[in-house]
Design a protein around this motif. Sequence first.
Motif, PDB file in Angstrom:
ATOM      1  N   GLY A 117      31.981  56.293  51.951  1.00 35.86           N
ATOM      2  CA  GLY A 117      31.200  55.982  53.150  1.00 35.86           C
ATOM      3  C   GLY A 117      30.731  57.189  53.935  1.00 35.86           C
ATOM      4  N   LEU A 118      30.941  58.389  53.432  1.00 33.22           N
ATOM      5  CA  LEU A 118      30.503  59.597  54.115  1.00 33.22           C
ATOM      6  C   LEU A 118      29.199  60.081  53.475  1.00 33.22           C
ATOM      7  N   PRO A 119      28.047  59.854  54.120  1.00 29.77           N
ATOM      8  CA  PRO A 119      26.773  60.237  53.504  1.00 29.77           C
ATOM      9  C   PRO A 119      26.548  61.751  53.556  1.00 29.77           C
ATOM     10  N   ILE A 120      26.129  62.313  52.424  1.00 35.17           N
ATOM     11  CA  ILE A 120      25.823  63.744  52.327  1.00 35.17           C
ATOM     12  C   ILE A 120      24.488  63.885  51.613  1.00 35.17           C
ATOM     13  N   ASP A 121      23.556  64.628  52.220  1.00 32.99           N
ATOM     14  CA  ASP A 121      22.247  64.859  51.607  1.00 32.99           C
ATOM     15  C   ASP A 121      22.364  65.814  50.425  1.00 32.99           C
ATOM     16  N   ALA A 122      21.387  65.755  49.532  1.00 28.27           N
ATOM     17  CA  ALA A 122      21.354  66.663  48.392  1.00 28.27           C
ATOM     18  C   ALA A 122      21.225  68.113  48.857  1.00 28.27           C
ATOM     19  N   ALA A 123      20.480  68.340  49.939  1.00 26.53           N
ATOM     20  CA  ALA A 123      20.326  69.694  50.476  1.00 26.53           C
ATOM     21  C   ALA A 123      21.664  70.227  50.968  1.00 26.53           C
ATOM     22  N   ASP A 124      22.483  69.366  51.545  1.00 27.78           N
ATOM     23  CA  ASP A 124      23.808  69.781  51.991  1.00 27.78           C
ATOM     24  C   ASP A 124      24.673  70.185  50.804  1.00 27.78           C
ATOM     25  N   GLY A 125      24.538  69.462  49.698  1.00 28.54           N
ATOM     26  CA  GLY A 125      25.299  69.789  48.491  1.00 28.54           C
ATOM     27  C   GLY A 125      24.949  71.161  47.965  1.00 28.54           C
ATOM     28  N   ALA A 126      23.660  71.509  47.971  1.00 23.28           N
ATOM     29  CA  ALA A 126      23.232  72.833  47.521  1.00 23.28           C
ATOM     30  C   ALA A 126      23.752  73.920  48.456  1.00 23.28           C
ATOM     31  N   LEU A 127      23.729  73.655  49.748  1.00 22.54           N
ATOM     32  CA  LEU A 127      24.239  74.622  50.719  1.00 22.54           C
ATOM     33  C   LEU A 127      25.740  74.825  50.539  1.00 22.54           C
ATOM     34  N   ILE A 128      26.457  73.734  50.299  1.00 25.99           N
ATOM     35  CA  ILE A 128      27.901  73.830  50.069  1.00 25.99           C
ATOM     36  C   ILE A 128      28.183  74.645  48.812  1.00 25.99           C
ATOM     37  N   THR A 129      27.400  74.422  47.755  1.00 23.88           N
ATOM     38  CA  THR A 129      27.581  75.171  46.506  1.00 23.88           C
ATOM     39  C   THR A 129      27.385  76.663  46.734  1.00 23.88           C
ATOM     40  N   ASP A 130      26.316  77.040  47.420  1.00 19.45           N
ATOM     41  CA  ASP A 130      26.063  78.455  47.696  1.00 19.45           C
ATOM     42  C   ASP A 130      27.167  79.074  48.547  1.00 19.45           C
ATOM     43  N   THR A 131      27.629  78.333  49.545  1.00 18.14           N
ATOM     44  CA  THR A 131      28.701  78.822  50.409  1.00 18.14           C
ATOM     45  C   THR A 131      29.984  79.030  49.625  1.00 18.14           C
ATOM     46  N   LEU A 132      30.323  78.078  48.756  1.00 17.78           N
ATOM     47  CA  LEU A 132      31.533  78.215  47.947  1.00 17.78           C
ATOM     48  C   LEU A 132      31.432  79.397  46.985  1.00 17.78           C
ATOM     49  N   LEU A 133      30.270  79.584  46.378  1.00 20.52           N
ATOM     50  CA  LEU A 133      30.097  80.718  45.462  1.00 20.52           C
ATOM     51  C   LEU A 133      30.251  82.045  46.188  1.00 20.52           C
ATOM     52  N   GLN A 134      29.707  82.147  47.378  1.00 25.76           N
ATOM     53  CA  GLN A 134      29.850  83.376  48.155  1.00 25.76           C
ATOM     54  C   GLN A 134      31.310  83.594  48.543  1.00 25.76           C
TER      55      GLN A 134
END
Length: 68
Positions: free
Chosen positions: A29-46
């Motif tokens: 039930g927690l909505p997350i946009d696709a753009a947020d997913g990409a931002l999270i991926t970049d943040t985790l990689l950094q």
Amino acid sequence: MTATKPWYFSRTIWASIITVATGAAGVTGLPIDAADGALITDTLLQSVSAISGLIAILGRLSAKDRIG
């Protein structure tokens, strides 16, 4: 492709982990946009890059033997 790298430097692995996590968040039930997913991926990689760099530096400083 002959060069290898640790799994935690793979954008594909991290993007897959984020995809699974965002899918699970959507089911709960927690909505997350696709753009947020990409931002999270970049943040985790950094973050992983920074942490692995610190570990390498600390490992070298605490090493008892010379490189050679």
